[in-house]
Enzyme design. Structure first.
Site, short mmCIF file in Angstrom:
data_model
loop_
_atom_site.label_atom_id
_atom_site.label_comp_id
_atom_site.label_asym_id
_atom_site.label_seq_id
_atom_site.Cartn_x
_atom_site.Cartn_y
_atom_site.Cartn_z
N ARG A 180 4.94 -46.50 -14.61
CA ARG A 180 6.05 -47.32 -13.89
C ARG A 180 6.17 -48.71 -14.45
O ARG A 180 7.01 -49.18 -14.95
CB ARG A 180 5.85 -47.45 -12.44
CG ARG A 180 6.05 -46.23 -11.79
CD ARG A 180 5.89 -46.42 -10.18
NE ARG A 180 7.35 -47.27 -9.79
CZ ARG A 180 7.39 -47.68 -8.41
NH1 ARG A 180 6.26 -47.68 -7.60
NH2 ARG A 180 8.38 -48.62 -8.09
N CYS A 197 4.29 -55.73 -6.91
CA CYS A 197 4.35 -54.37 -7.29
C CYS A 197 5.96 -53.88 -7.15
O CYS A 197 6.73 -54.74 -7.63
CB CYS A 197 3.43 -53.55 -6.00
SG CYS A 197 4.08 -54.15 -4.37
#
Length: 273
Positions: free
Chosen positions: A182, A238
């Protein structure tokens, strides 16, 4: 590792199940099924534990900006903590989940942000508790009367403006806590845009624990962060400010108290693109 101020073992918690100065909080949750954690709690939980929901209790409603899990209203969360028996700066809160601290660390960090440092996570989580064959129940404990008045610690958080202003300074490190694919933009299962904030380095949050959900030792935590130990500040993000808290927990275990949460994280960053 266990029984420090930051983390307690199942055996320690077993001995303190009936301690009036300890409040246990079940933080189980699933991003894929937001009601799963509450259902699991209602079916079976550690004796005496209360449930706090990521969406309903540990976040505030979505807005145009602020990310997928905006920080909760401090007064509202203070009321909820009072109702489960948490007295500000007095009660030890022990948080657990079954997701390698993905959600328990959010409560751990939030309590520090609200000025309450007497909080720990349960090593091994609910799965470790069950493996030890310790008592579980489906009985929901009664509401309590306590007093939790938050004192916001603004030094623990940064916003998008601060990240933009500081991220390229040589003494500042920006940490992306998501899985490496990611971070690299090869996969993005949740947010509309893939990639990472320019200049960020990648420290996946799952590396804080072993595959069974037990925290690595303080020595291993320190080794993990050794390249960043001289930084003046470590800004951590995040996808939405939840699993970044696992890295902030890791930094504390490593004895590095320079971590700050970019609460909106990637989902806030891309909301301005």
């Amino acid at each position: 590792m266990s029984d420090s101020q930051i983390v307690v073992s199942p055996s320690w918690l077993l001995e303190h199940l009936n301690d009036p100065q300890v409040v246990i909080v079940d933080c189980r949750f699933s991003l894929a099924d937001p009601q799963l954690g509450r259902r699991q709690y209602q079916e079976s939980h550690i004796q005496g534990s209360y449930y706090l929901d990521l969406n309903q209790d540990l976040s505030s409603p979505l807005g145009e900006h602020g990310g997928r899990h905006p920080l909760p209203n401090p007064i509202d969360l203070g009321h909820k903590l009072s109702e489960i028996g948490v007295n500000y700066q007095k009660t030890l809160v022990v948080a657990y989940d079954d997701s390698r601290f993905a959600f328990a660390a959010r409560l751990w960090w939030l309590l520090h942000y609200l000025g309450h440092e007497n909080v720990a996570v349960l090593d091994g989580g609910f799965t470790g508790w069950q493996k030890a064959d310790y008592p579980v129940t489906n009985i929901i404990p009664q509401p309590q009367t306590a007093s939790f008045v938050p004192q916001i610690q603004t030094n623990k958080i940064v916003d998008i403006k601060t990240v933009k202003n500081k991220k390229d300074l040589p003494e500042i490190v920006l940490v992306d806590s998501r899985e490496s694919d990611r971070y690299r933009g090869e996969r993005e299962p949740i947010d509309k845009i893939a990639g990472h904030i320019p200049g960020a380095v990648n420290y996946p949050w799952q590396e804080v624990t072993d595959p069974s959900g037990y925290l690595l030792s303080p020595v291993e935590q320190r080794r993990r962060w050794e390249e960043l130990a001289t930084a003046e500040e470590i800004l951590v993000y995040c996808g939405s400010g939840v699993t970044a808290c696992v890295n902030l927990l890791s930094l504390e275990l490593a004895g590095i108290s320079k971590g700050k949460l970019y609460a909106g994280s990637w989902s806030d960053w891309i909301s301005y693109m």
